[in-house]
Write a protein that holds these residues in place. Structure first.
Motif, PDB file in Angstrom:
ATOM      1  N   ALA A  72       0.828  -1.208   0.000  1.00 25.64           N
ATOM      2  CA  ALA A  72       0.000   0.000   0.000  1.00 25.64           C
ATOM      3  C   ALA A  72       0.861   1.256   0.000  1.00 25.64           C
ATOM      4  O   ALA A  72       0.602   2.211  -0.741  1.00 25.64           O
ATOM      5  CB  ALA A  72      -0.931  -0.007   1.212  1.00 25.64           C
ATOM      6  N   LEU A  77      -7.330   2.883  -1.193  1.00 21.94           N
ATOM      7  CA  LEU A  77      -6.768   2.077  -0.107  1.00 21.94           C
ATOM      8  C   LEU A  77      -7.858   1.555   0.822  1.00 21.94           C
ATOM      9  O   LEU A  77      -7.709   0.484   1.420  1.00 21.94           O
ATOM     10  CB  LEU A  77      -5.742   2.895   0.678  1.00 21.94           C
ATOM     11  CG  LEU A  77      -4.469   3.249  -0.100  1.00 21.94           C
ATOM     12  CD1 LEU A  77      -3.541   4.098   0.759  1.00 21.94           C
ATOM     13  CD2 LEU A  77      -3.751   1.987  -0.580  1.00 21.94           C
ATOM     14  N   TYR A 117      -9.021  -1.355  -0.895  1.00 19.76           N
ATOM     15  CA  TYR A 117      -7.924  -2.320  -0.790  1.00 19.76           C
ATOM     16  C   TYR A 117      -7.996  -3.081   0.535  1.00 19.76           C
ATOM     17  O   TYR A 117      -7.864  -4.304   0.566  1.00 19.76           O
ATOM     18  CB  TYR A 117      -6.612  -1.565  -0.904  1.00 19.76           C
ATOM     19  CG  TYR A 117      -5.344  -2.334  -0.608  1.00 19.76           C
ATOM     20  CD1 TYR A 117      -4.889  -3.335  -1.457  1.00 19.76           C
ATOM     21  CD2 TYR A 117      -4.573  -2.033   0.518  1.00 19.76           C
ATOM     22  CE1 TYR A 117      -3.703  -4.020  -1.202  1.00 19.76           C
ATOM     23  CE2 TYR A 117      -3.397  -2.706   0.770  1.00 19.76           C
ATOM     24  CZ  TYR A 117      -2.961  -3.697  -0.079  1.00 19.76           C
ATOM     25  OH  TYR A 117      -1.795  -4.368   0.178  1.00 19.76           O
ATOM     26  N   LYS A 118      -8.220  -2.364   1.635  1.00 17.18           N
ATOM     27  CA  LYS A 118      -8.318  -3.009   2.948  1.00 17.18           C
ATOM     28  C   LYS A 118      -9.526  -3.948   3.003  1.00 17.18           C
ATOM     29  O   LYS A 118      -9.433  -5.064   3.544  1.00 17.18           O
ATOM     30  CB  LYS A 118      -8.448  -1.936   4.041  1.00 17.18           C
ATOM     31  CG  LYS A 118      -8.548  -2.500   5.472  1.00 17.18           C
ATOM     32  CD  LYS A 118      -7.304  -3.277   5.849  1.00 17.18           C
ATOM     33  CE  LYS A 118      -7.231  -3.510   7.350  1.00 17.18           C
ATOM     34  NZ  LYS A 118      -8.329  -4.330   7.887  1.00 17.18           N
ATOM     35  N   LEU A 130      -3.401   0.728   7.967  1.00 19.05           N
ATOM     36  CA  LEU A 130      -3.164   1.735   6.933  1.00 19.05           C
ATOM     37  C   LEU A 130      -3.515   3.130   7.430  1.00 19.05           C
ATOM     38  O   LEU A 130      -3.725   4.051   6.630  1.00 19.05           O
ATOM     39  CB  LEU A 130      -4.000   1.406   5.680  1.00 19.05           C
ATOM     40  CG  LEU A 130      -3.791   0.026   5.053  1.00 19.05           C
ATOM     41  CD1 LEU A 130      -4.689  -0.146   3.842  1.00 19.05           C
ATOM     42  CD2 LEU A 130      -2.339  -0.198   4.674  1.00 19.05           C
TER      43      LEU A 130
END
Length: 357
Positions: A131, A141, A144-145, A171
């Protein structure tokens, strides 16, 4: 009878339980509990994988010991991250929208350097490093998580792994900033003049259409001839990444000859802009084989999305009302209440605005 005393197992090592009744293998070895999230990523429950059963406590302990040396299903130890994603997406993409599918694909591209790594060998820091190195912004992101959480849920379900490292992925340091933010690099007047000098080239025509309409590249490549209305001098965007992106876009007088040419061309599909095979352009194909070589040939350095910034900038320079700009670009931005009530603007208003460029 004196109860047998067994050694205390380390935290996170797993458990051994004794089943009641007469059994040949009464001792059951279980992996450490993992927290499995629901689809909404809000709630979940703890679950333990049963590793095996044994005749004695010591044999059950040996099962746990072997498991902790390689904490995954031994028959699937070589299943790669890409294989897990492919299997998961085959199921999941059937129940999500096209925009969500695109979002997950973009999020998964962050892990490109880990595609061939066995899923069971990935750790939280792998996902965090990917990331940080990706340069992606906060919204991407966040998706993404969510993707990481769902891949682990899938992998645990099919016993590819039993340790959910997604819960440890942090993150937060990327939450309030956009590490991929770049200064808007619009096309200069000199560069636009250079494009006009090469207007007979197909890729240059596409670039000019994007500059003089503010349309996203994916939107343009998805247009069909049924979406174009030459008599009204507009085209309709019916599929966009945002609700405001569904809109009517004017065709500038300067662009009309290009659109008439596009409309005459016939191929295997009815898309407005066709590739060499007579079918729809794919974004990556267009970017790699057409956009990038053209930029290099003309001595320019731009990304496709910068045509959109250029259009917005040019309209603003020509004193076009902000609400008109937003309707052309399909971007609500910071619309106030008064602007939001304008759900429709006359085609002529939009056309007059774009013709100022």
């Amino acid at each position: 009878m004196k109860k047998n005393k067994y050694r205390r197992l380390p935290n996170g090592f797993g458990t051994i339980s004794h089943l009641s009744g007469k059994r040949r293998k009464p001792y059951v070895a279980k992996a450490p509990a993992v927290y499995i999230i629901d689809e909404d990523n809000q709630t979940g429950k703890y679950s333990r994988l049963i590793i095996g059963s044994a005749e004695t406590w010591e044999k059950a302990y040996q099962l746990l010991l072997k498991y902790n040396e390689t904490p995954y299903n031994l028959s699937k130890k070589n299943t790669t991250l890409k294989q897990v994603y492919d299997a998961w997406s085959k199921e999941h993409f059937e129940i999500v929208s096209d925009s969500s599918e695109k979002g997950y694909k973009a999020a998964f591209s962050i892990l490109e350097n880990y595609y061939d790594k066995p899923f069971c060998k990935l750790r939280a820091f792998d996902f965090e490093n990917a990331a940080k190195e990706s340069g992606k912004n906060a919204p991407t992101l966040k998706r993404y998580k969510t993707l990481i959480n769902m891949l682990y849920k899938y992998a645990i379900k099919y016993e590819i792994t039993t340790v959910d490292f997604s819960q440890a992925v942090d993150l937060s340091s990327l939450r309030n900033r956009n590490p991929n933010k770049k200064k808007k690099n619009i096309f200069t007047k000199k560069e636009i003049d250079t494009l006009w000098k090469s207007k007979d080239k197909r890729t240059v025509q596409i670039i000019l259409v994007m500059i003089y309409s503010g349309v996203r590249i994916e939107e343009l490549l998805s247009l069909t001839k049924e979406d174009v209305f030459l008599d009204r001098q507009v085209f309709e965007i019916g599929d966009s990444k945002t609700e405001n992106g569904i809109r009517t876009v004017p065709i500038a007088d300067k662009m009309l000859p290009f659109f008439k040419q596009f409309m005459k061309e016939k191929g295997k599909t009815n898309h407005l802009i066709l590739n060499a095979k007579g079918t729809k352009f794919g974004y990556h194909n267009f970017r790699k084989n057409y956009w990038n070589p053209t930029m290099e040939e003309l001595g320019m350095n731009h990304r496709p999305h910068e045509t959109r910034h250029t259009c917005a900038s040019l309209l603003a320079d020509h004193k076009i009302e902000p609400r008109t700009i937003k309707k052309i670009l399909g971007h609500s931005g910071a619309m106030d209440l008064t602007e939001k009530v304008y759900t429709h603007l006359d085609d002529k208003v939009l056309l007059d605005a774009i013709n100022t460029l």
